[in-house]
Write a protein that holds these residues in place. Structure first.
Motif, mmCIF file in Angstrom:
data_model
loop_
_atom_site.group_PDB
_atom_site.id
_atom_site.type_symbol
_atom_site.label_atom_id
_atom_site.label_comp_id
_atom_site.label_asym_id
_atom_site.label_seq_id
_atom_site.Cartn_x
_atom_site.Cartn_y
_atom_site.Cartn_z
ATOM 1 N N GLY A 190 0.830 -1.206 0.000
ATOM 2 C CA GLY A 190 0.000 0.000 0.000
ATOM 3 C C GLY A 190 0.855 1.242 0.000
ATOM 4 N N TYR A 191 0.189 2.370 0.234
ATOM 5 C CA TYR A 191 0.871 3.665 0.211
ATOM 6 C C TYR A 191 1.166 4.126 1.643
ATOM 7 C CZ TYR A 191 -0.857 3.611 -4.564
ATOM 8 O OH TYR A 191 -1.125 3.268 -5.857
ATOM 9 N N GLY A 192 1.329 3.187 2.576
ATOM 10 C CA GLY A 192 1.399 3.541 3.992
ATOM 11 C C GLY A 192 -0.021 3.500 4.518
ATOM 12 N N GLY A 193 -0.259 2.968 5.706
ATOM 13 C CA GLY A 193 -1.633 2.753 6.144
ATOM 14 C C GLY A 193 -2.092 1.379 5.691
ATOM 15 N N ALA A 194 -3.402 1.213 5.514
ATOM 16 C CA ALA A 194 -3.934 -0.097 5.145
ATOM 17 C C ALA A 194 -3.452 -0.483 3.752
ATOM 18 C CB ALA A 194 -5.454 -0.061 5.177
#
Lengths: 281, 250
Positions: B15-19
Motif C-alpha cells: 500500500g501507500y502507507g496505512g492499510a
C-alpha cells in the motif's frame, strides 16, 4: 540608430537586457510547460519588503531580495499545509502579506526617495556590479539547464511515470524554482518588481507558438527576449518613456505578433502532415 | 531445467502507507509469458503494476523481481502539447542508466533508433509525439521501455482508446516482445485480450484468482467476485463480457 550606443548608461542597459533576455527567455520555456507563471509573478512580488529594507539600509538590493524570497517560499510551503487552504490560496495569502508589508515599509518616513524604481525598475541605472551579477545569472542558467535538460523534460512530460525512469519530479520542481528565484532576484533590479514577470513568460509564450521542439523553442525565446529588450530600450530612449515599462511593453508586442505567425505555422503543419494518414487526436 | 521466474509474488500485500491497497497477490511470471491483470476501475490493477516497480510499501508477503521493469503508461497521462518528437520520448528511457551530469550521447541515440525500429515507427521518429495516433503513441512508450533493457514490460490498459486494427497490431507486437523472452503484464478491461494471454490474474483489492485463462475465465464466481456482478452473457455465443463502470468499450 547608433547615437544611443555612444551613451555609457545605454550601453550598460543594453548589456543588462541582453543578459536578462537570454536567461529569462530560456528559463521561461520551462515556466510555461511547468505552469509556473503564477509562481513567478508571486515570488517577484513577495520580495518587495526585502528590496525596500535593503534600500533603507543602503545595502545592495540582492542582499534584501534573497532572504525575502526564501521567507516567501517557506511561508507558501507552510501555509499550503494548513487544512482547508489549497496551494493557490496559500500563494495569494503570502504574496499579499509580503507585498503589503513592503508597501508599509516603503511609505515609512525612513524610506529613501526614489523607492518607485523598486516597483518599476531602473534599467538605465544598472551598475557594473549589477551587470556582473546578470552575467553570472546567465551562465548559471545556461549551465544548469544544459545539465538538467533531459530530466526536466521527463518530469514535465509525465510526472506519474518519471520515477520509473529514475527521475524525481519533486527534485525537478525544486531545481527549477531555485533557478527561477535566482533569475527573479537578479532581473528585478533592472525590470522592477511589477514587470519582471514579463521576461519569464512573454518570450517563452511567443516561442511556444512558433516551435514544437524544446531546444529551438528556448533559443527562440531567448532571441525574442533580447530583441524585445533592445527594442524597448530604443523606444524608451527616443520616446522618453520609462525603461522597464517600455521593455515589458515590447515583450507583450512580441507575443502579440506571434499570434498570427503561430496560426500560419499551424495551418502549414496541418497541410503537411494530413496526407500521411496520421490520426490527429 | 525450467527458466528462472522474472517475477515471484507470494502472499503480497502492499500500500501507500496505512492499510494495504492490494493483498493476497500470488503469482509467478516466467520469461516469455504474458499476464493479464483483470479488475474493476479502482480495483488495484495500476497499484499492482506500481508495486512491481517498487513504488509501494510492502506490508506482508514477498516479492522478487529479477529483471528491470519498464512501464508503459496510458498515453493520456502524458502531455500531448509537449514539444517533443517520438525520438525524444524514446530517448527518455536511456536517462535512467546515465549519471546525472551525462546527456544521452551517440550510443543512447542509436539504442533509441533501434527501439523505434522494433516497434515499427522508425519512419515517424521525427514526428511530434502529440500528433501521433493513440496506437502510435503507445508504441513510442513501448520503445521507451525497450531502451531501458526492460526484461519485464508493464502495460497499463494499452488497448483503451484504440481502434481494431491498431489494437490487433499492438497485440502482435506484444506477442513478438514476449517471444524474445520478456515477461509482460497487461492491465486490461478486455476479456478477449485476457483470453490470449498465458496467465490471467483477477484482482479487486485482493487477488481473486490467478491461473490459465481457461480455468480462471470459465469460473463465473471468479468474475462476479472481481467485477461485482457487472457481467453480461452474450446471447447465443455462450461468451461473457464485462460492463465496467465509466469505461467505454472499443
Amino acid at each position: 540608430m547608433l547615437a544611443p550606443l555612444q551613451e555609457p548608461f545605454m550601453q550598460r542597459a543594453l548589456a543588462e537586457v541582453v543578459l536578462l533576455g537570454v536567461a529569462g527567455g530560456a528559463l521561461g520555456c520551462w515556466v510555461v510547460f511547468y505552469r509556473l507563471s503564477y509562481a513567478v509573478e508571486s515570488l517577484s512580488h513577495s520580495i518587495f519588503p526585502g528590496l525596500v529594507l535593503a534600500a533603507i539600509a543602503g545595502i545592495p538590493l540582492l542582499l534584501g531580495a534573497v532572504p525575502a524570497i526564501v521567507v516567501a517560499a517557506l511561508a507558501i510551503g507552510i501555509t499550503a499545509r494548513i487544512a482547508g487552504i489549497d496551494r493557490e490560496a496559500a500563494i495569494a495569502v503570502v504574496v499579499t502579506t509580503m507585498f503589503g508589508l513592503g508597501v508599509l515599509l516603503a511609505l515609512s518616513p525612513q524610506s529613501p526617495p526614489g523607492i518607485e524604481s523598486l516597483l518599476f525598475g531602473d534599467v538605465f541605472g544598472v551598475t557594473d556590479a549589477d551587470l556582473a551579477t546578470a552575467a553570472g545569472l546567465a551562465v548559471l542558467v545556461a549551465v544548469s539547464l544544459r545539465l538538467l535538460h533531459g530530466r526536466l523534460l521527463i518530469a514535465g512530460f509525465d510526472r506519474g511515470t518519471a520515477p520509473s525512469l529514475g527521475i524525481s519530479p519533486a527534485i525537478a520542481d525544486v531545481a527549477l524554482l531555485i533557478l527561477l528565484a535566482a533569475g527573479i532576484v537578479v532581473a528585478v533590479q533592472g525590470l522592477g518588481n511589477l514587470l519582471v514577470v514579463a521576461v519569464f513568460v512573454g518570450p517563452a509564450a511567443a516561442a511556444r507558438r512558433l516551435s514544437d521542439r524544446m531546444l529551438p523553442m528556448m533559443a527562440l525565446a531567448a532571441g525574442l527576449a533580447v530583441l524585445a529588450g533592445v527594442g524597448g530600450l530604443y523606444l524608451s530612449y527616443y520616446a522618453g518613456t520609462a525603461g522597464g515599462a517600455s521593455v515589458a511593453l515590447a515583450i507583450v508586442g512580441v507575443y502579440a505578433l506571434s499570434l498570427p505567425a503561430g496560426r500560419l505555422r499551424v495551418s502549414r503543419v496541418r497541410s503537411r502532415t494530413a496526407p500521411t494518414g496520421a490520426t490527429v487526436t | 531445467m525450467p527458466a528462472e521466474p522474472l517475477i515471484e509474488a507470494t502472499g503480497l500485500a502492499a500500500g501507500y502507507g496505512g492499510a494495504p491497497a492490494i493483498s493476497g497477490v500470488e503469482f509467478t511470471l516466467l520469461p516469455g509469458q504474458t499476464l493479464a491483470l483483470l479488475g474493476p476501475n479502482g480495483g488495484g490493477k495500476t497499484t499492482l503494476l506500481r508495486a512491481l516497480l517498487g513504488e509501494l510499501r510492502r506490508v506482508e508477503g514477498t516479492l522478487r523481481v529479477r529483471a528491470r521493469c519498464g512501464t508503459v503508461p496510458q498515453t493520456e497521462r502524458s502531455r500531448l502539447d509537449y514539444p517533443v518528437s517520438a525520438f525524444d520520448v524514446t530517448t527518455m528511457g536511456t536517462i535512467a542508466g546515465l549519471p546525472w551530469w551525462r546527456r544521452p550521447g551517440r550510443r543512447e541515440r542509436e539504442a533509441a533508433a533501434r527501439a523505434l525500429d522494433q516497434v515499427g515507427l522508425r519512419a515517424l521518429a521525427g514526428e511530434t509525439f502529440g500528433r501521433l495516433s493513440g496506437g502510435q503513441r503507445q508504441r513510442v512508450l513501448i520503445a521507451r521501455a525497450l531502451v531501458q533493457d526492460a526484461g519485464v514490460l508493464l502495460l497499463d490498459e494499452p488497448f483503451s482508446g484504440l481502434d481494431r486494427p491498431s489494437a490487433d497490431g499492438l497485440e502482435t507486437l506484444i506477442g513478438e516482445l514476449a517471444g524474445e523472452g520478456r515477461g509482460i503484464a497487461i492491465a486490461t478491461h478486455d476479456l478477449e485480450q485476457a483470453r490470449g494471454c498465458d496467465l490471467v490474474l483477477c484482482i479487486n483489492k485482493q487477488q481473486i484468482a490467478c491461473g490459465s485463462p481457461a480455468e480462471v475465465l470459465a469460473d463465473l464466481g471468479v468474475l462476479e467476485a472481481t467485477y461485482g456482478g457487472a457481467i453480461v452473457e452474450i446471447p447465443g455465443t455462450g461468451g461473457r463480457a464485462i460492463l465496467p463502470p465509466h469505461h467505454h468499450h472499443h
